[in-house]
Design an enzyme around this catalytic site. Structure first.
Site, PDB file in Angstrom:
ATOM      1  N   ASP A 186     -15.232  14.486  12.411  1.00 43.98           N
ATOM      2  CA  ASP A 186     -13.846  14.246  12.839  1.00 43.98           C
ATOM      3  C   ASP A 186     -12.931  13.783  11.706  1.00 43.98           C
ATOM      4  OD1 ASP A 186     -13.472  14.421  15.901  1.00 43.98           O
ATOM      5  OD2 ASP A 186     -15.414  13.442  15.704  1.00 43.98           O
ATOM      6  N   GLU A 206      -5.442  10.034  10.782  1.00 45.83           N
ATOM      7  CA  GLU A 206      -4.527   9.023  11.332  1.00 45.83           C
ATOM      8  C   GLU A 206      -5.272   7.829  11.911  1.00 45.83           C
ATOM      9  OE1 GLU A 206      -0.725   9.272  14.070  1.00 45.83           O
ATOM     10  OE2 GLU A 206      -2.483   9.779  15.248  1.00 45.83           O
ATOM     11  N   ARG A 239     -17.451   7.407  14.085  1.00 45.39           N
ATOM     12  CA  ARG A 239     -16.349   7.722  13.170  1.00 45.39           C
ATOM     13  C   ARG A 239     -16.110   6.620  12.129  1.00 45.39           C
ATOM     14  NH1 ARG A 239     -11.013  10.069  15.564  1.00 45.39           N
ATOM     15  NH2 ARG A 239     -10.802  10.342  13.325  1.00 45.39           N
ATOM     16  N   HIS A 295      -5.800   8.567  23.493  1.00 48.40           N
ATOM     17  CA  HIS A 295      -4.992   7.586  22.763  1.00 48.40           C
ATOM     18  C   HIS A 295      -3.591   7.466  23.374  1.00 48.40           C
ATOM     19  CE1 HIS A 295      -7.576   8.740  19.076  1.00 48.40           C
ATOM     20  NE2 HIS A 295      -7.864   7.492  19.343  1.00 48.40           N
ATOM     21  N   CYS A 321      -2.333  13.233  14.457  1.00 45.52           N
ATOM     22  CA  CYS A 321      -3.639  12.721  14.006  1.00 45.52           C
ATOM     23  C   CYS A 321      -4.112  13.323  12.692  1.00 45.52           C
ATOM     24  CB  CYS A 321      -4.692  12.896  15.082  1.00 45.52           C
ATOM     25  SG  CYS A 321      -4.623  14.437  15.917  1.00 45.52           S
TER      26      CYS A 321
END
Ligand code: CIR
Length: 273
Positions: A72, A77, A97, A172, A260
Site C-alpha cells: 500500500d 498520505e 502498513r 477514512h 491519498c
C-alpha cells in the site's frame, strides 16, 4: 467566507508534493472488495498521469521509491500529517502498513520538524482534512483518540485548531469528504455529519457518486476521478474552479483515491489541503 475563516492565511498551491511509487506487490494491497483484480501496470500509468497533472502546475514533485514489502506504499498520505513547519509521522491504524513511514521521514526533514507518536496512538493521514486554521480529524477504525490527541498537540503549537469527527461509514474521513475550494466541502450524502463544517462557516455540497467525494484541490484546480462525471460537472459550475479529470480506477479498487497518493507541503505562511 465566514468570520471564523477570515483571519486565516491564504489558500495556495503547495510548494512541493511528495509521492511514492506503486509497488509490484500493489495487487496485494488492503481492500474491502477483492472481486476485481488490480492491474499493477495500469496503476503505474495512472499514477504517472496524476504526478504529471500536479507537476504541470509548476509544483516540485519529490519521489519516494516504492517498497515491495509494503503493497500500500503508494498511499503515502497516510504516513504523515504536515501542519506547516511541523509534521507528525503517523502510526498507521493497519499494522501491516507501519513499515511505510520510515522512508518518508528523511524527505519530510527537508521542510519540517518531524514528531512521532506513542505506540498506542494510531492515525492515518486520510483521516485529516485541513481547512484554513482548522484540522478536522476523523475517528475511525484507523485513527484513535490518542492519535488525534498527538496531532492536536503538534497542531496547537502552530496555532491550529483540531475538531474531531466520528466517522461511521467508510475507511477514512476523506473517503467521503474533501475540500473542493477553500470554503467548500464535498461529501457523500449520509456518510458524515456535516454540522462541524457548517459550524465553521463552510459550504457543504453533497455528491451522489461514491468516488466523487474524494477530490484534490491544488489551488483553484481540482482533480476529480473519472468515475465521478456528475461531480466533475457540478464542480465546473463553481466560479473560479478548474476541473481536471483523472482515471484512478486501480486505486479505487484498493479503497484509495486522489488525496491519498500524495503529501502536500504548504508554502510558508499559506495553507493547502
Ligand atoms: C488501506 O486500506 O489502507 C489502503 N488500501 C487504502 C488507503 C487509502 N488512503 C487514503 O485514502 N488516505
Amino acid at each position: 467566507m465566514s468570520q471564523q475563516l477570515d483571519d486565516q492565511p491564504s489558500f495556495a498551491p503547495p510548494r512541493a508534493v511528495i509521492v511514492r511509487g506503486v509497488a509490484g506487490s500493489f495487487d496485494r494491497a488492503l481492500r474491502t472488495d477483492t472481486s476485481r483484480a488490480i492491474d499493477v501496470p495500469l496503476a503505474r500509468i495512472q499514477h504517472a498521469a496524476y504526478v504529471r497533472a500536479i507537476e504541470s502546475m509548476g509544483i516540485e514533485i519529490v519521489r519516494v521509491p516504492a517498497d515491495e514489502s509494503c503493497p500500500d506504499c503508494c498511499f503515502i498520505e497516510d504516513t504523515a500529517v504536515v501542519t506547516g513547519v511541523h509534521a507528525v509521522l503517523t502510526n498507521q491504524g493497519a499494522d501491516v502498513r507501519r513499515g511505510e513511514s520510515a522512508a518518508v521521514r528523511p524527505v519530510l526533514d527537508r521542510w519540517c520538524t518531524v514528531h512521532e507518536m506513542e505506540p498506542a496512538a494510531t492515525l492515518d493521514g486520510g483521516d485529516v482534512l485541513r481547512v484554513g486554521g482548522t484540522l478536522f480529524v476523523g475517528i475511525t477504525e484507523r485513527t484513535n483518540r490518542a492519535g488525534a490527541w498527538r496531532l492536536m498537540q503538534v497542531a496547537a503549537s502552530e496555532g491550529l485548531k483540531t475538531i474531531l469527527i466520528e466517522v461511521g461509514k467508510g475507511l477514512h474521513l476523506k473517503s467521503s469528504c474533501t475540500l473542493a475550494a477553500p470554503d467548500l466541502v464535498l461529501f457523500t450524502e449520509g456518510a458524515i455529519d456535516r454540522s462541524p463544517f457548517l459550524n465553521a462557516g463552510l459550504r457543504c455540497l453533497a455528491v451522489a457518486e461514491p468516488c466523487g467525494s474524494n477530490v484534490l484541490a491544488i489551488g483553484r484546480t481540482v482533480l476529480v476521478s473519472s468515475q465521478a462525471p456528475a461531480t466533475a460537472a457540478v464542480l465546473r459550475e463553481q466560479a473560479g474552479t478548474e476541473v481536471r479529470v483523472l482515471d484512478v480506477s486501480e486505486f479505487h479498487k484498493a479503497d484509495g483515491a486522489l488525496t491519498c497518493l500524495s503529501i502536500r507541503i504548504p508554502v510558508p505562511g499559506m495553507w493547502c489541503t
